[in-house]
Write a protein that holds these residues in place. Structure first.
Motif, PDB file in Angstrom:
ATOM      1  N   GLU A 102       4.399  -9.114  -7.147  1.00 20.55           N
ATOM      2  CA  GLU A 102       3.031  -9.648  -7.123  1.00 20.55           C
ATOM      3  C   GLU A 102       2.780 -10.457  -5.853  1.00 20.55           C
ATOM      4  O   GLU A 102       1.702 -10.382  -5.266  1.00 20.55           O
ATOM      5  N   LYS A 103       3.771 -11.229  -5.417  1.00 21.83           N
ATOM      6  CA  LYS A 103       3.619 -12.023  -4.194  1.00 21.83           C
ATOM      7  C   LYS A 103       3.472 -11.111  -2.974  1.00 21.83           C
ATOM      8  O   LYS A 103       2.610 -11.340  -2.122  1.00 21.83           O
ATOM      9  N   GLU A 104       4.285 -10.066  -2.910  1.00 26.17           N
ATOM     10  CA  GLU A 104       4.190  -9.125  -1.786  1.00 26.17           C
ATOM     11  C   GLU A 104       2.843  -8.399  -1.780  1.00 26.17           C
ATOM     12  O   GLU A 104       2.247  -8.210  -0.724  1.00 26.17           O
ATOM     13  N   ALA A 105       2.379  -8.006  -2.953  1.00 26.94           N
ATOM     14  CA  ALA A 105       1.092  -7.321  -3.048  1.00 26.94           C
ATOM     15  C   ALA A 105      -0.040  -8.246  -2.614  1.00 26.94           C
ATOM     16  O   ALA A 105      -0.961  -7.829  -1.903  1.00 26.94           O
ATOM     17  N   ARG A 106       0.020  -9.515  -3.014  1.00 27.39           N
ATOM     18  CA  ARG A 106      -0.998 -10.494  -2.634  1.00 27.39           C
ATOM     19  C   ARG A 106      -0.993 -10.700  -1.118  1.00 27.39           C
ATOM     20  O   ARG A 106      -2.045 -10.739  -0.480  1.00 27.39           O
ATOM     21  N   LYS A 159      -0.021  -8.572   1.156  1.00 21.70           N
ATOM     22  CA  LYS A 159      -0.572  -7.371   1.803  1.00 21.70           C
ATOM     23  C   LYS A 159      -2.095  -7.370   1.747  1.00 21.70           C
ATOM     24  O   LYS A 159      -2.749  -7.004   2.725  1.00 21.70           O
ATOM     25  N   ARG A 160      -2.657  -7.778   0.617  1.00 25.34           N
ATOM     26  CA  ARG A 160      -4.122  -7.826   0.493  1.00 25.34           C
ATOM     27  C   ARG A 160      -4.709  -8.859   1.449  1.00 25.34           C
ATOM     28  O   ARG A 160      -5.747  -8.614   2.081  1.00 25.34           O
ATOM     29  N   ILE A 161      -4.056 -10.004   1.574  1.00 28.53           N
ATOM     30  CA  ILE A 161      -4.545 -11.053   2.479  1.00 28.53           C
ATOM     31  C   ILE A 161      -4.492 -10.572   3.925  1.00 28.53           C
ATOM     32  O   ILE A 161      -5.445 -10.756   4.688  1.00 28.53           O
ATOM     33  N   LYS A 162      -3.378  -9.939   4.298  1.00 29.31           N
ATOM     34  CA  LYS A 162      -3.247  -9.432   5.667  1.00 29.31           C
ATOM     35  C   LYS A 162      -4.290  -8.361   5.959  1.00 29.31           C
ATOM     36  O   LYS A 162      -4.869  -8.338   7.053  1.00 29.31           O
TER      37      LYS A 162
END
Length: 53
Positions: A36-40, A42-45
């Motif tokens: 979930e942290k990695e997905a978040r 990626k969305r922010i980037k």
């Protein structure tokens, strides 16, 4: 959720102790949190790139 249910079934059929079950559940939760942290991130980037930052 599928992974959690399958892990419960595997542990119950294998005769693992309660501490083994707790350790396995903890590992599953850590993996989920990491995903979930990695997905978040990626969305922010992606949002920052689209905004021109």
């Amino acid at each position: 959720m599928k992974y959690f249910v399958s892990m419960v079934l595997i542990l119950s059929l294998s005769g693992c102790t309660a501490s083994s079950w707790i350790n396995a559940a903890g590992g599953i939760m850590q993996g989920k949190d990491k995903y979930e942290k990695e997905a978040r991130n990626k969305r922010i980037k992606a949002a920052n790139k689209a905004a021109g930052y």
